[in-house]
Structures are given as structure tokens and as C-alpha cells.
Design a protein around this motif. Structure first.
Motif, PDB file in Angstrom:
ATOM      1  N   UNK A 233       0.828  -1.205   0.000  1.00 42.51           N
ATOM      2  CA  UNK A 233       0.000   0.000   0.000  1.00 42.51           C
ATOM      3  C   UNK A 233       0.865   1.258   0.000  1.00 42.51           C
ATOM      4  N   UNK A 234       1.907   1.280   0.834  1.00 43.39           N
ATOM      5  CA  UNK A 234       2.782   2.452   0.884  1.00 43.39           C
ATOM      6  C   UNK A 234       3.455   2.683  -0.472  1.00 43.39           C
ATOM      7  N   UNK A 235       3.996   1.622  -1.053  1.00 45.95           N
ATOM      8  CA  UNK A 235       4.683   1.769  -2.333  1.00 45.95           C
ATOM      9  C   UNK A 235       3.689   2.111  -3.441  1.00 45.95           C
ATOM     10  N   UNK A 236       2.457   1.623  -3.326  1.00 47.59           N
ATOM     11  CA  UNK A 236       1.418   1.968  -4.290  1.00 47.59           C
ATOM     12  C   UNK A 236       1.215   3.483  -4.351  1.00 47.59           C
ATOM     13  N   UNK A 237       1.067   4.106  -3.177  1.00 49.69           N
ATOM     14  CA  UNK A 237       0.822   5.549  -3.126  1.00 49.69           C
ATOM     15  C   UNK A 237       2.043   6.313  -3.631  1.00 49.69           C
ATOM     16  N   UNK A 238       3.229   5.958  -3.143  1.00 52.51           N
ATOM     17  CA  UNK A 238       4.422   6.707  -3.537  1.00 52.51           C
ATOM     18  C   UNK A 238       4.740   6.514  -5.018  1.00 52.51           C
ATOM     19  N   UNK A 239       4.536   5.308  -5.548  1.00 50.65           N
ATOM     20  CA  UNK A 239       4.768   5.094  -6.972  1.00 50.65           C
ATOM     21  C   UNK A 239       3.784   5.867  -7.831  1.00 50.65           C
ATOM     22  N   UNK A 240       2.545   5.991  -7.360  1.00 48.02           N
ATOM     23  CA  UNK A 240       1.564   6.774  -8.097  1.00 48.02           C
ATOM     24  C   UNK A 240       2.014   8.226  -8.204  1.00 48.02           C
ATOM     25  N   UNK A 241       2.505   8.760  -7.091  1.00 46.81           N
ATOM     26  CA  UNK A 241       3.009  10.132  -7.097  1.00 46.81           C
ATOM     27  C   UNK A 241       4.291  10.245  -7.920  1.00 46.81           C
ATOM     28  N   UNK A 242       5.145   9.227  -7.851  1.00 50.78           N
ATOM     29  CA  UNK A 242       6.360   9.235  -8.667  1.00 50.78           C
ATOM     30  C   UNK A 242       6.030   9.239 -10.158  1.00 50.78           C
ATOM     31  N   UNK A 243       5.001   8.471 -10.541  1.00 52.37           N
ATOM     32  CA  UNK A 243       4.604   8.421 -11.947  1.00 52.37           C
ATOM     33  C   UNK A 243       4.087   9.770 -12.415  1.00 52.37           C
ATOM     34  N   UNK A 244       3.298  10.418 -11.566  1.00 58.05           N
ATOM     35  CA  UNK A 244       2.799  11.748 -11.921  1.00 58.05           C
ATOM     36  C   UNK A 244       3.957  12.728 -12.080  1.00 58.05           C
ATOM     37  N   UNK A 245       4.920  12.650 -11.143  1.00 59.00           N
ATOM     38  CA  UNK A 245       6.044  13.574 -11.182  1.00 59.00           C
ATOM     39  C   UNK A 245       6.963  13.297 -12.363  1.00 59.00           C
ATOM     40  N   UNK A 246       7.422  12.040 -12.482  1.00 55.32           N
ATOM     41  CA  UNK A 246       8.419  11.728 -13.489  1.00 55.32           C
ATOM     42  C   UNK A 246       7.873  11.607 -14.896  1.00 55.32           C
ATOM     43  N   UNK A 247       6.655  11.069 -15.034  1.00 62.47           N
ATOM     44  CA  UNK A 247       6.110  10.815 -16.363  1.00 62.47           C
ATOM     45  C   UNK A 247       5.393  11.994 -16.981  1.00 62.47           C
ATOM     46  N   UNK A 248       4.900  12.922 -16.159  1.00 67.22           N
ATOM     47  CA  UNK A 248       4.091  14.024 -16.680  1.00 67.22           C
ATOM     48  C   UNK A 248       4.565  15.382 -16.182  1.00 67.22           C
ATOM     49  N   UNK A 249       4.665  15.555 -14.857  1.00 65.96           N
ATOM     50  CA  UNK A 249       4.913  16.880 -14.291  1.00 65.96           C
ATOM     51  C   UNK A 249       6.313  17.400 -14.615  1.00 65.96           C
ATOM     52  N   UNK A 250       7.338  16.572 -14.444  1.00 68.17           N
ATOM     53  CA  UNK A 250       8.692  17.046 -14.728  1.00 68.17           C
ATOM     54  C   UNK A 250       8.923  17.344 -16.211  1.00 68.17           C
ATOM     55  N   UNK A 251       8.440  16.504 -17.157  1.00 73.13           N
ATOM     56  CA  UNK A 251       8.566  16.910 -18.566  1.00 73.13           C
ATOM     57  C   UNK A 251       7.871  18.235 -18.864  1.00 73.13           C
ATOM     58  N   UNK A 252       6.694  18.461 -18.262  1.00 73.10           N
ATOM     59  CA  UNK A 252       6.010  19.733 -18.468  1.00 73.10           C
ATOM     60  C   UNK A 252       6.785  20.878 -17.824  1.00 73.10           C
ATOM     61  N   UNK A 253       7.307  20.646 -16.624  1.00 71.24           N
ATOM     62  CA  UNK A 253       8.085  21.678 -15.930  1.00 71.24           C
ATOM     63  C   UNK A 253       9.351  22.013 -16.727  1.00 71.24           C
ATOM     64  N   UNK A 254      10.005  20.972 -17.265  1.00 72.62           N
ATOM     65  CA  UNK A 254      11.205  21.204 -18.061  1.00 72.62           C
ATOM     66  C   UNK A 254      10.886  21.993 -19.324  1.00 72.62           C
ATOM     67  N   UNK A 255       9.734  21.702 -19.942  1.00 73.53           N
ATOM     68  CA  UNK A 255       9.358  22.396 -21.170  1.00 73.53           C
ATOM     69  C   UNK A 255       8.950  23.839 -20.905  1.00 73.53           C
ATOM     70  N   UNK A 256       8.281  24.093 -19.769  1.00 72.06           N
ATOM     71  CA  UNK A 256       7.728  25.416 -19.502  1.00 72.06           C
ATOM     72  C   UNK A 256       8.671  26.317 -18.711  1.00 72.06           C
ATOM     73  N   UNK A 257       9.439  25.739 -17.784  1.00 73.50           N
ATOM     74  CA  UNK A 257      10.222  26.552 -16.860  1.00 73.50           C
ATOM     75  C   UNK A 257      11.733  26.399 -17.022  1.00 73.50           C
ATOM     76  N   UNK A 258      12.174  25.309 -17.641  1.00 72.18           N
ATOM     77  CA  UNK A 258      13.603  25.059 -17.763  1.00 72.18           C
ATOM     78  C   UNK A 258      14.004  25.075 -19.239  1.00 72.18           C
ATOM     79  N   UNK A 259      15.001  24.287 -19.593  1.00 73.05           N
ATOM     80  CA  UNK A 259      15.519  24.310 -20.964  1.00 73.05           C
ATOM     81  C   UNK A 259      15.092  23.109 -21.781  1.00 73.05           C
ATOM     82  N   UNK A 260      13.959  22.511 -21.429  1.00 76.68           N
ATOM     83  CA  UNK A 260      13.418  21.402 -22.207  1.00 76.68           C
ATOM     84  C   UNK A 260      14.086  20.078 -21.921  1.00 76.68           C
ATOM     85  N   UNK A 261      14.207  19.214 -22.944  1.00 75.45           N
ATOM     86  CA  UNK A 261      14.744  17.863 -22.731  1.00 75.45           C
ATOM     87  C   UNK A 261      16.128  17.835 -22.102  1.00 75.45           C
TER      88      UNK A 261
END
Length: 429
Positions: A233-261
Motif C-alpha cells: 500500500x505504501x509503495x502503491x501511493x508513492x509510486x503513483x506520485x512518482x509516476x505523476x512527477x516523473x512521467x508528466x509533471x517534470x517533462x512539463x516543468x522542463x518544457x515550460x520553466x527550464x531548458x526542455x529535454x
């Protein structure tokens, strides 16, 4: 060559194959979001694509675990890499020949990932025989395997960033196919299992019962174990948040706020390099330390990878944050892996590890999708902040004690009675 020498050679080949296979996965995970952005997609499409890369685990892990027990670990590892590599190679090939609509891309990404987890499970279950023959402590061996995973991130993320930035996302996927092929070759030629058993490619008839009986036995074991349930259960919750961060949020943050890829590649490489160091170093000292308190401390430090973007930090500051988070993350999997291998009987390992992986990853497709919707609706800062708060609250729960005390080694004072309580008839390594 002596038995320990042969086992060490096989263990080295196993780690090489695992690194290559995981590198292919990292390149894929990195390239797909930018491929979607390159072809006109937005935040929601990136989230959907992220879900397609993680959803196969939920199906492939539990169903494939039983097949791994029956087919054999070595054959499963080699076969999964061959099939995954061929499927990934179809993405750039079909795009160049006839075009590739978004739904077709999702289907190929899904199919390519369906056998990834059974192959990784097979490599994990090959570990106990090999490390016993090689005379290496359990935590150290698990740390080495996790270090190989981290090394794949260290190698794959900058490589993927370079390939995507210079050639485009489609050519980057050809590297993925090549990595899978090389992994299959190394494993098939160099790994020599330590003993004849179902885990080392004995015939399927050696395992009694049918497929669904085997799967039911694995489910029954997971339900009966007091520690595995809250751990999943613990890893389920943290992995869900990790997926949101690594798979979606960080690519968007890199594209919008940083220097992209390029920026995302630097961050991912920093995290992966630090995690590699953390895995190896912790692997050498883990067998001398308690488990629960370091587990909580390290999980808490990982929250910085969400807090940094929530504070709007730029790349140099984020590199420092990701290095600290990576060092902490490197200590997590050696603890979890050692606990699992101690508690699961040898004949159930592949199917139980498959079920554990499925449970731990069950929220990851939803995480990537929700990350895209949340960023689109509330903005990146609010979404990163919410992820940080939830992650921190969940990772502090093991301090409450209860079944979490069972994380400590079975030969530690006061633990053997709990470990051998009714409903937990398990073989200890």
C-alpha cells in the motif's frame, strides 16, 4: 572455475543484462512524452501516454509471474527482452513507412511494456541462488541489482536527452530496441543458473497445479502476510506520485520553466547517479543496520524531488535537490528487496513478486494521467505541492510500529516469533 567464481560471473552477466534492459526502458519513458509534444500533443496527451507506459505492469506482473515460474527464469528474461525490443522498434519503423496515429502509438507502447516486468521479475528471482553460491550478503546483492537499475537511469536519461534533442524522439526509440536485443544476448549466453529448479528453467511439469491455482496460491500468500500488505500500500501511493512527477509533471516543468529535454536529462541523470551511489554504498552496510528507521528517513528525503519544483527552483538548485533525493532513494530498494526475498518461499517467488509489483504499480497509470489533468486544471506549482504533502504523510506511517516492526531481520532479537506466526509459513533464506 570454482562454484563461487561461476556464480559471480553469472551474477555479473545478470547485472549487465538488467542494466541494458532497464536502459531501454528509460530511453522509452523519456522519449515518449517528447514524441507526443513533437507531434502536437498537450498535457493531457502526455498524461495518457504516460499511463500507457505503466499500465502494462498492472497486467503483466501478476499474470506473467506465474508464467515465469513455469517457463523458467532465464528463458523468461531472454524472451521478454526479445519481444519488447521488437515491439518498440515498430514505432519508428511504422512512423516512417505509413505514419503513426496517437492511438496506434499508445497500443505499441502498451504492448512493448507488457513483458518488461515478467522479465525483470525473472532476473530478481535468479538472485538468491546466485548470491548464495557467490557468498554475497542478501542486502548487498539486492543493492547491486537496484544499482544496475539506477545505472540504467544514469546512462539512459542523458543518452535519451541527447538523442531526442539532436535526432528526435523516433530515432531515440531505435536505441531502446538495440538495448533490449543486447540484454537478451548477454543473458542467454553468459548466465548459468546455480542449481536445477523451476527457477532455473526446469520443465513446467515440475510445478504442480494449473495456472489459476498457482496464481491463487500467490494471492493467498500476499493476503496472509502482515508486512507485505501495508508495504504494498505504501509503495502503491508513492509510486503513483512518482509516476505523476516523473512521467508528466517534470517533462512539463522542463518544457515550460527550464531548458526542455536537456534540463530534464540533467535532472534525471543527477537523480540516477546519486541513487546508484546510494544503492551500492548502502548495499555494503545495510546488513549491519536496522531497516525501519533508515527506510523512513530515506523515503522522507525523496520528497524533495517534488518540493523543489513546487518552490520554482531552477536547474542548478534542482540538481542539488535531486542528488540528495537520489542518494536516499538508492537505499530504499535494497531494504524492500531483502525483506521480500526473506519472507517469500522459493517456489512462490516469481508469482508473489509479480503480484507485489502489480500492487505497487497499480496506481502508476492513474498517476501519470491525473498528473496531466491536475497540471492542466490547477497548474504545476499547486500539483507539485499536493504531491509533496501526500508523499510526506504516507512515508511517515512506518514509524507507528505494528506490522512494520517485522521489517527487521528474522534473526534479530525478538523477531523470530513474529516471523513464524500462524498464516506465515514461509521459508527464510
Amino acid at each position: 572455475m570454482s562454484t563461487p567464481g561461476r556464480a559471480r560471473l553469472s551474477l555479473t552477466a545478470l547485472l549487465m543484462a538488467h542494466t541494458l534492459s532497464r536502459t531501454g526502458n528509460v530511453v522509452t519513458l523519456f522519449a515518449i512524452p517528447f514524441l507526443v509534444l513533437e507531434t502536437g500533443g498537450g498535457a493531457i496527451q502526455v498524461g495518457i501516454a504516460a499511463a500507457a507506459t505503466t499500465a502494462p505492469v498492472v497486467l503483466g506482473a501478476p499474470l506473467g509471474g506465474v508464467l515465469v515460474d513455469r517457463i523458467g527464469y532465464l528463458r523468461s528474461s531472454v524472451g521478454s527482452d526479445v519481444v519488447s525490443g521488437m515491439t518498440i522498434a515498430l514505432i519508428p519503423v511504422l512512423a516512417a513507412l505509413i505514419g503513426l496515429p496517437f492511438p496506434a502509438l499508445l497500443a505499441l507502447v502498451f504492448l512493448s511494456g507488457l513483458l518488461d516486468t515478467p522479465g525483470e521479475t525473472a532476473r530478481r528471482v535468479l538472485l538468491p541462488d546466485l548470491f548464495t553460491k557467490a557468498r554475497i550478503p542478501l542486502e548487498r546483492s539486492v543493492g547491486f541489482l537496484d544499482g544496475a537499475t539506477r545505472a540504467a537511469t544514469l546512462i539512459g536519461a542523458p543518452l535519451a536527452a541527447l538523442l531526442v534533442a539532436s535526432l528526435g524522439a523516433f530515432p531515440a526509440l531505435l536505441v531502446t530496441a538495440g538495448a533490449f536485443a543486447l540484454s537478451a544476448l548477454v543473458a542467454g549466453v553468459l548466465i548459468r543458473p546455480a542449481a536445477p529448479s523451476p527457477s532455473t528453467d526446469a520443465v513446467a511439469d515440475a510445478i504442480p497445479g494449473g495456472y489459476w491455482v498457482d496464481l491463487r496460491d500467490g494471492l493467498r500468500f500476499v493476503r496472509s502476510d502482515r508486512l507485505l500488505r501495508p508495504l504494498i500500500l505504501l509503495v502503491l501511493v508513492t509510486n503513483t506520485l512518482n509516476a505523476a512527477r516523473g512521467g508528466t509533471l517534470l517533462p512539463l516543468y522542463a518544457s515550460q520553466e527550464l531548458a526542455g529535454p536537456a534540463s530534464l536529462g540533467v535532472l534525471a541523470g543527477s537523480f540516477g547517479g546519486a541513487a546508484l551511489i546510494g544503492s551500492i554504498v548502502f548495499g555494503f552496510i545495510a546488513h549491519r543496520l536496522p531497516r525501519r528507521v533508515p527506510f523512513v528517513i530515506c523515503y522522507t528525503l525523496i520528497t524533495g524531488s517534488s518540493l523543489g519544483p513546487a518552490l520554482g527552483l531552477d536547474t542548478p538548485w534542482l540538481v542539488g535537490v535531486f542528488i540528495l533525493s537520489g542518494l536516499a532513494a538508492g537505499a530504499i530498494n535494497p531494504i524492500i528487496g531483502a525483506v521480500e526475498l526473506e519472507r517469500i518461499p522459493p517456489h512462490l517467488r516469481a508469482r508473489v513478486l509479480g503480484l507485489i509489483t502489480a500492487g505497487a504499480w497499480a496506481g502508476m497509470p492513474l498517476g501519470g494521467l491525473l498528473g496531466g489533468f491536475a497540471a492542466n486544471s490547477f497548474g504545476l506549482t499547486a500539483t507539485f505541492t499536493a504531491a509533496f504533502v501526500i508523499y510526506l504523510a504516507v512515508t511517515l506511517t512506518p514509524l507507528r510500529g505494528g506490522p512494520w516492526k517485522l521489517m527487521e531481520r528474522t534473526d534479530a532479537p525478538g523477531n523470530r516469533t513474529e516471523r513464524e506466526s500462524p498464516g506465515q509459513d514461509q521459508s527464510v533464506l
